[in-house]
Design an enzyme around this catalytic site. Structure first.
Site, PDB file in Angstrom:
ATOM      1  N   CYS A 144       9.834  15.824  25.578  1.00 54.86           N
ATOM      2  CA  CYS A 144       9.621  14.937  24.818  1.00 54.86           C
ATOM      3  C   CYS A 144      10.660  13.880  24.906  1.00 54.86           C
ATOM      4  O   CYS A 144      11.735  14.202  25.106  1.00 54.86           O
ATOM      5  CB  CYS A 144       9.498  15.094  23.221  1.00 54.86           C
ATOM      6  SG  CYS A 144       9.640  13.872  22.225  1.00 54.86           S
ATOM      7  N   ASP A 171       7.534  20.393  25.816  1.00 57.03           N
ATOM      8  CA  ASP A 171       6.119  20.309  25.843  1.00 57.03           C
ATOM      9  C   ASP A 171       5.507  21.191  26.746  1.00 57.03           C
ATOM     10  O   ASP A 171       5.958  21.154  27.888  1.00 57.03           O
ATOM     11  CB  ASP A 171       5.546  18.731  25.789  1.00 57.03           C
ATOM     12  CG  ASP A 171       6.065  18.183  24.692  1.00 57.03           C
ATOM     13  OD1 ASP A 171       6.193  18.411  23.641  1.00 57.03           O
ATOM     14  OD2 ASP A 171       6.472  16.710  25.112  1.00 57.03           O
TER      15      ASP A 171
END
Length: 154
Positions: free
Chosen positions: A53, A60
């Site tokens: 992120c 992620d």
């Protein structure tokens, strides 16, 4: 593949694979499509994609699905694996990752048609599934891209 067909490929068969530590589009390699007279699909499922992120730095996770109809060039799968691995320490939003991957593959191969989907795992109770596609302008593949985008996820 013959030696002539693999000429220029640096990653395939390498025993000393170097994994990139940040976004590395230069890892992508291509080879000549031996069936240019045929239209056919090539699909890659990459279930272990990770990125960061850009705001929080948290990881992620996603499955990246790449489908394309090749023209003259095709992407070599090990180079694709190394390229996708290069996102591991790279901060980008989900939508950016999908679009960057597609654009890098277009630059590499100039395919007739390509689509990239990211099936990102939920964070904060929401999962995001960005989808991007492209068809060569002025061809029936541009029409295919418009149709598939219009019909996407129906």
């Amino acid at each position: 593949m013959s030696q002539r067909e693999t000429e220029g490929l640096q990653h395939l068969g390498s025993q000393g694979t170097q994994y990139p530590t940040d976004y590395a589009p230069e890892m992508l390699e291509s080879f000549v499509n031996k069936h240019q007279e045929n239209d056919y699909w090539v699909r890659f499922n990459c279930p272990e994609f990770t990125s960061l992120c850009p705001i929080t730095g948290q990881p992620d996770f996603a499955e990246i699905r790449i489908s394309y109809i090749p023209d003259v060039k095709m992407v070599e799968s090990k180079s694709l694996k190394l390229y996708l691995f290069s996102f591991r320490n790279h901060g980008d939003f989900h939508e950016d990752c999908v679009n960057v991957i597609m654009k890098d593959l277009i630059r590499l191969m100039d395919p007739k048609y390509i689509e990239v989907t990211g099936l990102f795992t939920p964070r904060g109770g929401i999962s995001i599934y960005p989808y991007a596609n492209y068809g060569k302008p002025g061809t029936r593949y541009a029409e295919l891209a418009a149709y598939r985008l219009q019909q996407h996820d129906l």
